[in-house]
Write a protein that holds these residues in place. Structure first.
Motif, PDB file in Angstrom:
ATOM      1  N   VAL A  55     -13.671 -51.437  10.707  1.00 40.97           N
ATOM      2  CA  VAL A  55     -12.852 -52.039   9.647  1.00 40.97           C
ATOM      3  C   VAL A  55     -13.690 -52.221   8.378  1.00 40.97           C
ATOM      4  CG1 VAL A  55     -11.643 -54.154   8.938  1.00 40.97           C
ATOM      5  CG2 VAL A  55     -11.196 -53.152  11.181  1.00 40.97           C
ATOM      6  N   GLY A  56     -14.921 -52.695   8.527  1.00 38.73           N
ATOM      7  CA  GLY A  56     -15.800 -52.884   7.379  1.00 38.73           C
ATOM      8  C   GLY A  56     -16.090 -51.587   6.652  1.00 38.73           C
ATOM      9  N   GLU A  57     -16.368 -50.562   7.411  1.00 39.66           N
ATOM     10  CA  GLU A  57     -16.635 -49.254   6.799  1.00 39.66           C
ATOM     11  C   GLU A  57     -15.371 -48.698   6.142  1.00 39.66           C
ATOM     12  OE1 GLU A  57     -17.867 -45.474   8.987  1.00 39.66           O
ATOM     13  OE2 GLU A  57     -19.770 -46.312   8.256  1.00 39.66           O
ATOM     14  N   TRP A  58     -14.235 -48.876   6.783  1.00 42.12           N
ATOM     15  CA  TRP A  58     -12.962 -48.407   6.248  1.00 42.12           C
ATOM     16  C   TRP A  58     -12.630 -49.107   4.936  1.00 42.12           C
ATOM     17  CZ3 TRP A  58      -8.249 -51.109   5.725  1.00 42.12           C
ATOM     18  CH2 TRP A  58      -7.150 -50.326   5.399  1.00 42.12           C
ATOM     19  N   ILE A  59     -12.810 -50.423   4.908  1.00 41.12           N
ATOM     20  CA  ILE A  59     -12.518 -51.205   3.706  1.00 41.12           C
ATOM     21  C   ILE A  59     -13.368 -50.720   2.537  1.00 41.12           C
ATOM     22  CG2 ILE A  59     -12.846 -53.492   2.644  1.00 41.12           C
ATOM     23  CD1 ILE A  59     -11.880 -54.699   5.305  1.00 41.12           C
ATOM     24  N   PRO A  65     -16.453 -48.858  -5.451  1.00 36.39           N
ATOM     25  CA  PRO A  65     -17.693 -49.498  -4.985  1.00 36.39           C
ATOM     26  C   PRO A  65     -18.054 -50.776  -5.746  1.00 36.39           C
ATOM     27  CG  PRO A  65     -17.996 -47.136  -5.139  1.00 36.39           C
ATOM     28  CD  PRO A  65     -16.635 -47.439  -5.706  1.00 36.39           C
ATOM     29  N   LEU A  66     -17.727 -50.848  -7.019  1.00 40.28           N
ATOM     30  CA  LEU A  66     -18.011 -52.056  -7.782  1.00 40.28           C
ATOM     31  C   LEU A  66     -17.188 -53.232  -7.253  1.00 40.28           C
ATOM     32  CD1 LEU A  66     -19.480 -53.413 -10.126  1.00 40.28           C
ATOM     33  CD2 LEU A  66     -17.569 -52.742 -11.595  1.00 40.28           C
ATOM     34  N   TYR A  67     -15.900 -52.989  -6.969  1.00 44.25           N
ATOM     35  CA  TYR A  67     -15.045 -54.044  -6.420  1.00 44.25           C
ATOM     36  C   TYR A  67     -15.501 -54.431  -5.021  1.00 44.25           C
ATOM     37  CZ  TYR A  67     -11.835 -52.948 -10.251  1.00 44.25           C
ATOM     38  OH  TYR A  67     -11.289 -52.734 -11.473  1.00 44.25           O
ATOM     39  N   VAL A  68     -15.890 -53.449  -4.232  1.00 41.83           N
ATOM     40  CA  VAL A  68     -16.356 -53.718  -2.871  1.00 41.83           C
ATOM     41  C   VAL A  68     -17.569 -54.639  -2.912  1.00 41.83           C
ATOM     42  CG1 VAL A  68     -17.396 -52.685  -0.802  1.00 41.83           C
ATOM     43  CG2 VAL A  68     -15.423 -51.596  -1.871  1.00 41.83           C
ATOM     44  N   LYS A  69     -18.464 -54.376  -3.834  1.00 44.61           N
ATOM     45  CA  LYS A  69     -19.665 -55.194  -3.980  1.00 44.61           C
ATOM     46  C   LYS A  69     -19.293 -56.663  -4.211  1.00 44.61           C
ATOM     47  CE  LYS A  69     -23.703 -55.402  -7.005  1.00 44.61           C
ATOM     48  NZ  LYS A  69     -24.451 -54.677  -8.033  1.00 44.61           N
ATOM     49  N   LEU A 125     -21.128 -56.970   7.048  1.00 48.86           N
ATOM     50  CA  LEU A 125     -22.400 -56.251   7.158  1.00 48.86           C
ATOM     51  C   LEU A 125     -22.178 -54.742   7.228  1.00 48.86           C
ATOM     52  CD1 LEU A 125     -24.065 -58.752   9.614  1.00 48.86           C
ATOM     53  CD2 LEU A 125     -24.929 -58.206   7.324  1.00 48.86           C
ATOM     54  N   ALA A 126     -21.126 -54.316   7.943  1.00 51.19           N
ATOM     55  CA  ALA A 126     -20.816 -52.881   8.011  1.00 51.19           C
ATOM     56  C   ALA A 126     -20.401 -52.356   6.642  1.00 51.19           C
ATOM     57  CB  ALA A 126     -19.714 -52.624   9.040  1.00 51.19           C
ATOM     58  N   ALA A 127     -19.630 -53.152   5.906  1.00 45.76           N
ATOM     59  CA  ALA A 127     -19.221 -52.739   4.563  1.00 45.76           C
ATOM     60  C   ALA A 127     -20.423 -52.681   3.626  1.00 45.76           C
ATOM     61  CB  ALA A 127     -18.165 -53.701   4.013  1.00 45.76           C
TER      62      ALA A 127
END
Length: 184
Positions: A55-59, A65-69, A125-127
Motif C-alpha cells: 500500500v505504501g509503495e502504491w500510494i 513525488p513532492l506531494y508524497v514527500k 516507511l515503504a512509501a
C-alpha cells in the motif's frame, strides 16, 4: 541498509506498550508452546506488513513525488502524536484460543495489527524508502524484538517499563523521521 535499520528500530520502540505486546503477554499466559506463539507472530506480522508495504509503495506511485514527500512527513508527525496515547487491549479474545497457540496467535496478531501504529508506520516507511524487502524485514524484526521477550518473560509486565518516556522518545523519533523526510 538505512531502510532496514530505521524500520526495525522505529517499530521496535513503537511496539513497547502496544496492544500487540499486551496480546503477546496474554497468549504467553494462555499457552505454554512459546515456539508456536512466536511462529504465529512472525507469520502474521510478515503478512500484515507485506500488505502495508505494498500500500505504501502504491500510494507513492500515484501522487506527485513532492506531494508524497509532504504527505509522508505529515503522516510521520501524526504517528508521533498517536504514539503518545497509551494503548489498551479491549478484550482477551478467548474465542480464538480454541484454534491452538499457532493459529490463535496468527489470527489475533494479524487482526490486532490492522490499523495499528506499526502497520501505519510500515506504510509510511515503504512509501519513504521504496524498498519493500528491507522495510518488511525491518518492521518484522522490530515487532519481534519487542514481543518475543514478552512471550518468554510473561510475568514481566509492561507496567514495569517507563512507558511514558518510551512513548515520548518514540514520538521524537517519528518526528525526526518526518523532519528528515522534508529535508531530503
Amino acid at each position: 541498509m538505512e531502510a532496514l535499520f530505521i524500520s526495525a528500530f522505529s517499530v521496535a520502540i513503537a511496539e513497547i506498550g502496544d496492544k500487540t505486546q499486551l496480546l503477546a503477554l496474554l497468549l504467553a499466559a494462555r499457552f505454554s508452546n512459546r515456539t508456536a506463539i512466536i511462529s504465529g507472530m512472525l507469520v502474521a506480522t510478515v503478512m500484515n506488513h507485506f500488505l502495508a508495504a505494498i500500500v505504501g509503495e502504491w500510494i507513492s506511485g500515484w501522487f506527485n513525488p513532492l506531494y508524497v514527500k509532504y504527505i509522508i512527513a505529515l503522516s510521520f508527525f501524526g504517528v508521533a502524536a498517536w504514539i503518545l496515547i497509551p494503548d489498551k487491549l479491549e478484550s482477551e479474545e478467548s474465542k480464538w484460543y480454541r484454534y491452538g497457540p499457532f493459529l490463535a496467535t496468527l489470527l489475533l496478531f494479524f487482526i490486532a495489527e490492522m490499523g495499528d501504529k506499526t502497520q501505519v508506520a510500515t506504510v509510511l516507511l515503504a512509501a519513504k524508502y521504496q524498498q519493500l524487502a528491507p522495510v518488511i524485514t525491518g518492521t518484522t524484526i522490530g515487532v519481534l524484538l519487542a514481543n518475543v521477550p514478552v512471550v518468554f518473560i510473561g510475568h514481566f509486565s509492561a507496567e514495569k517499563l517507563p512507558l511514558k518516556w518510551i512513548r515520548i522518545s518514540c514520538a521524537c523519533l517519528f518526528t525526526i523521521i518526518g523532519i528528515s523526510t522534508l529535508l531530503i
